[in-house]
Design a protein around this motif. Sequence first.
Motif, PDB file in Angstrom:
ATOM      1  N   PRO A  88     -76.193  13.982  28.598  1.00  0.00           N
ATOM      2  CA  PRO A  88     -75.327  14.438  29.693  1.00  0.00           C
ATOM      3  C   PRO A  88     -74.636  15.762  29.366  1.00  0.00           C
ATOM      4  O   PRO A  88     -74.489  16.617  30.235  1.00  0.00           O
ATOM      5  CB  PRO A  88     -74.295  13.320  29.849  1.00  0.00           C
ATOM      6  N   VAL A  94     -76.492  13.497  41.718  1.00  0.00           N
ATOM      7  CA  VAL A  94     -76.398  12.841  40.413  1.00  0.00           C
ATOM      8  C   VAL A  94     -74.932  12.629  40.029  1.00  0.00           C
ATOM      9  O   VAL A  94     -74.554  11.543  39.561  1.00  0.00           O
ATOM     10  CB  VAL A  94     -77.154  13.661  39.327  1.00  0.00           C
ATOM     11  N   ILE A 118     -73.341   8.960  39.368  1.00  0.00           N
ATOM     12  CA  ILE A 118     -72.732   8.601  38.081  1.00  0.00           C
ATOM     13  C   ILE A 118     -71.274   8.193  38.279  1.00  0.00           C
ATOM     14  O   ILE A 118     -70.802   7.219  37.712  1.00  0.00           O
ATOM     15  CB  ILE A 118     -72.858   9.770  37.080  1.00  0.00           C
ATOM     16  N   SER A 119     -70.597   8.937  39.113  1.00  0.00           N
ATOM     17  CA  SER A 119     -69.194   8.629  39.389  1.00  0.00           C
ATOM     18  C   SER A 119     -69.042   7.293  40.114  1.00  0.00           C
ATOM     19  O   SER A 119     -68.207   6.462  39.741  1.00  0.00           O
ATOM     20  CB  SER A 119     -68.585   9.757  40.227  1.00  0.00           C
ATOM     21  N   LEU A 134     -69.670   5.381  35.516  1.00  0.00           N
ATOM     22  CA  LEU A 134     -70.199   5.748  34.205  1.00  0.00           C
ATOM     23  C   LEU A 134     -69.507   6.951  33.559  1.00  0.00           C
ATOM     24  O   LEU A 134     -69.822   7.298  32.419  1.00  0.00           O
ATOM     25  CB  LEU A 134     -71.700   6.036  34.320  1.00  0.00           C
TER      26      LEU A 134
END
Length: 185
Positions: free
Chosen positions: A44, A84, A88-89, A93
Amino acid sequence: MSTATTQRSGTRAVADALRSWPALGALGAGLVLLALGAGAGGAPGIAMAGLGVAALAQGVAALRAGRVVLPRTTLGVVAAYLVVAAGISAAGLLPGIGVAGGPLVAASALAVVPAAAAAHRLRAPLQVPGSSAGRRSTVERWPSLVGLVAGAVLVAGLVTPALAATTAGEHAVPHGELHTEHVGH
């Protein structure tokens, strides 16, 4: 002066004032993404740092060209990044990968500006400036200067707290503290 001419003149002034904003947005997003990447580490972190470098390159190229360069690529990369980042939010995560939500939101908001300019450029026909473009009077340059200053203030207002909220910002030496001890004074 007719209403249509006045309207075109007003539209031109607004366009001149906002011309630098996509570059400023890209530069601001790039700085925040680099800071987020430095704190995230691993894949990341590398992805965010890469996006940060790309955003900085877009900002510099847009400042030089006076418009967003590679608009399709810009629009595609920003759209993918936003999807993305939102995924992810939404999945919760962010803490697990070491990314603070506030700076991610700031970087996303800043990235939308060059993406919107890219979308506008793709919809509008490319207009090549006339030979008189370099000979604009000082009075005609004011909207561009005012827009640049206003854009810089807005970007600084978003980027400064976003950078402070990143891991890199949290580990920075607080302002006003001495970095070394003075011996013999």
